[in-house]
Design a protein around this motif. Structure first.
Motif, PDB file in Angstrom:
ATOM      1  N   LYS A 167       0.896  -1.531   0.061  1.00  0.00           N
ATOM      2  CA  LYS A 167      -0.325   0.293   0.274  1.00  0.00           C
ATOM      3  C   LYS A 167       0.811   1.230  -0.383  1.00  0.00           C
ATOM      4  O   LYS A 167       0.653   1.566  -1.076  1.00  0.00           O
ATOM      5  CB  LYS A 167      -0.425  -0.376   1.526  1.00  0.00           C
ATOM      6  N   GLU A 168       1.872   0.983   0.738  1.00  0.00           N
ATOM      7  CA  GLU A 168       3.028   2.416   1.133  1.00  0.00           C
ATOM      8  C   GLU A 168       3.250   2.860  -0.328  1.00  0.00           C
ATOM      9  O   GLU A 168       3.688   3.723  -0.737  1.00  0.00           O
ATOM     10  CB  GLU A 168       4.174   2.372   2.338  1.00  0.00           C
ATOM     11  N   ASP A 169       3.976   1.083  -1.282  1.00  0.00           N
ATOM     12  CA  ASP A 169       4.139   1.204  -2.316  1.00  0.00           C
ATOM     13  C   ASP A 169       3.821   2.101  -3.553  1.00  0.00           C
ATOM     14  O   ASP A 169       4.116   2.815  -4.179  1.00  0.00           O
ATOM     15  CB  ASP A 169       4.976   0.278  -3.452  1.00  0.00           C
ATOM     16  N   ASN A 170       2.768   1.569  -3.402  1.00  0.00           N
ATOM     17  CA  ASN A 170       1.082   2.341  -4.309  1.00  0.00           C
ATOM     18  C   ASN A 170       1.453   3.647  -4.245  1.00  0.00           C
ATOM     19  O   ASN A 170       1.384   4.714  -5.066  1.00  0.00           O
ATOM     20  CB  ASN A 170       0.271   1.433  -3.886  1.00  0.00           C
ATOM     21  N   ARG A 171       0.805   4.498  -2.962  1.00  0.00           N
ATOM     22  CA  ARG A 171       1.573   5.732  -2.907  1.00  0.00           C
ATOM     23  C   ARG A 171       2.026   6.449  -3.159  1.00  0.00           C
ATOM     24  O   ARG A 171       1.630   7.310  -3.502  1.00  0.00           O
ATOM     25  CB  ARG A 171       1.229   5.500  -0.981  1.00  0.00           C
ATOM     26  N   LEU A 172       3.580   6.226  -3.101  1.00  0.00           N
ATOM     27  CA  LEU A 172       4.731   7.004  -2.687  1.00  0.00           C
ATOM     28  C   LEU A 172       4.356   6.871  -4.851  1.00  0.00           C
ATOM     29  O   LEU A 172       5.235   7.631  -5.411  1.00  0.00           O
ATOM     30  CB  LEU A 172       5.957   6.228  -2.792  1.00  0.00           C
ATOM     31  N   SER A 173       4.112   5.689  -5.399  1.00  0.00           N
ATOM     32  CA  SER A 173       4.301   5.884  -7.069  1.00  0.00           C
ATOM     33  C   SER A 173       3.194   6.710  -7.442  1.00  0.00           C
ATOM     34  O   SER A 173       3.337   7.849  -8.140  1.00  0.00           O
ATOM     35  CB  SER A 173       3.609   4.439  -7.546  1.00  0.00           C
ATOM     36  N   LYS A 174       1.626   6.459  -6.638  1.00  0.00           N
ATOM     37  CA  LYS A 174       1.448   8.111  -7.343  1.00  0.00           C
ATOM     38  C   LYS A 174       1.707   9.396  -6.644  1.00  0.00           C
ATOM     39  O   LYS A 174       1.030  10.085  -7.916  1.00  0.00           O
ATOM     40  CB  LYS A 174      -0.440   7.175  -5.566  1.00  0.00           C
ATOM     41  N   GLY A 178       1.862  12.207  -9.447  1.00  0.00           N
ATOM     42  CA  GLY A 178       0.926  13.218  -9.353  1.00  0.00           C
ATOM     43  C   GLY A 178       2.095  14.998  -9.852  1.00  0.00           C
ATOM     44  O   GLY A 178       1.709  15.799  -9.820  1.00  0.00           O
ATOM     45  N   ARG A 179       3.354  15.050  -8.735  1.00  0.00           N
ATOM     46  CA  ARG A 179       4.104  15.631  -9.407  1.00  0.00           C
ATOM     47  C   ARG A 179       5.117  15.627 -10.980  1.00  0.00           C
ATOM     48  O   ARG A 179       4.711  16.605 -10.939  1.00  0.00           O
ATOM     49  CB  ARG A 179       4.728  15.443  -8.300  1.00  0.00           C
ATOM     50  N   HIS A 180       4.515  14.704 -11.495  1.00  0.00           N
ATOM     51  CA  HIS A 180       5.620  15.208 -12.656  1.00  0.00           C
ATOM     52  C   HIS A 180       4.344  15.709 -13.403  1.00  0.00           C
ATOM     53  O   HIS A 180       4.396  15.988 -14.604  1.00  0.00           O
ATOM     54  CB  HIS A 180       5.103  13.594 -13.024  1.00  0.00           C
ATOM     55  N   LEU A 181       2.878  14.878 -13.045  1.00  0.00           N
ATOM     56  CA  LEU A 181       1.769  15.843 -14.368  1.00  0.00           C
ATOM     57  C   LEU A 181       1.967  17.106 -14.025  1.00  0.00           C
ATOM     58  O   LEU A 181       1.622  18.794 -14.275  1.00  0.00           O
ATOM     59  CB  LEU A 181       0.621  15.462 -13.824  1.00  0.00           C
ATOM     60  N   LYS A 182       2.223  17.977 -12.356  1.00  0.00           N
ATOM     61  CA  LYS A 182       1.836  18.805 -12.146  1.00  0.00           C
ATOM     62  C   LYS A 182       2.689  19.799 -12.796  1.00  0.00           C
ATOM     63  O   LYS A 182       2.944  21.232 -13.246  1.00  0.00           O
ATOM     64  CB  LYS A 182       2.021  19.358 -10.482  1.00  0.00           C
ATOM     65  N   VAL A 183       4.038  19.418 -12.563  1.00  0.00           N
ATOM     66  CA  VAL A 183       5.486  20.050 -13.590  1.00  0.00           C
ATOM     67  C   VAL A 183       5.112  19.914 -14.925  1.00  0.00           C
ATOM     68  O   VAL A 183       5.638  21.110 -15.480  1.00  0.00           O
ATOM     69  CB  VAL A 183       6.817  18.729 -13.325  1.00  0.00           C
TER      70      VAL A 183
END
Length: 217
Positions: A167-174, A178-183
């Motif tokens: 679950k934590e790996d999935n959260r970190l991937s998301k 998300g940061r990449h899309l914002k940039v």
């Protein structure tokens, strides 16, 4: 120390009181038996004293009987041990997971505390440990926490940790996506808002340049 004294057949002197002779006792066998007991008690006492740290040797040296010495040490360290148990239990109850730290590192900290509690002789069932780990999940894990709490399948602690890791790996991937899309969106907006810097050789504006070109012709 207890094991060592057992190999020397001296452990009984940790519990026995010194034998006493009746007033005016002249029986040589009884006198010899009492003397032998005192000698063995002396040996036992000094084995225990020699096993202590130098800083403790002078503290306990005034105690003349092995039983007295052993009981004094027992009272001191049993009290300390009880205090240690309360310390670990308090540390476990006060432990709270937070969102600003990696979850699995906090899970490992909690596992260490659980291990210390177990090492002190306090047995905790697997079901209690799993329920405690779930209950201590941070606030951002509320939905997953409710999913685990009301799930029908009984989890072991190992199974729970595996699920938390996934679950934590999935959260970190998301978060990374998300940061990449914002940039990317920010770059697109920035490029779109920049004025066209291309100018012809006759002037800044295309119309004025065209007029100058026609005039020269």
């Amino acid at each position: 120390m207890l094991f060592y004294l057992t190999t020397l057949n001296l452990t009984r002197f940790l519990n026995e009181d010194a034998p006493k002779l009746d007033e005016g006792e002249t029986n040589k066998e009884k006198v010899a038996a009492v003397d032998a007991w005192k000698h063995s008690d002396f040996v036992c006492r000094n084995y225990v004293l020699n096993g202590l740290d130098n800083s403790l040797h002078n503290v306990y040296n005034p105690l003349k009987m092995a039983k007295e010495l052993w009981e004094s040490l027992g009272k001191k360290y049993k009290i300390e041990n009880a205090g240690l148990k309360k310390f670990f239990v308090g540390k476990f109850l006060d432990f709270k997971m937070i969102d600003s730290k990696i979850l699995l590192s906090q899970v490992q900290e909690l596992q260490v505390i659980m291990h210390d509690i177990h090492a002190e002789g306090m047995i905790i069932s697997d079901s209690f440990r799993v329920a405690a780990f779930i209950e201590k999940l941070p606030s951002s894990w509320k939905d997953f926490k409710n999913y685990l709490k009301y799930g029908r399948k009984e989890l072991s602690l190992e199974d729970l940790i595996v699920r938390l890791r996934i679950k934590e790996d999935n959260r970190l991937s998301k978060k990374k996506v998300g940061r990449h899309l914002k940039v990317s969106r920010a770059n697109i907006v920035e490029e779109g808002s920049k004025p066209n810097k291309k100018r012809n050789k006759y002037g800044e504006g295309s119309t004025q340049g065209l007029k100058k070109f026609i005039g020269k012709c």
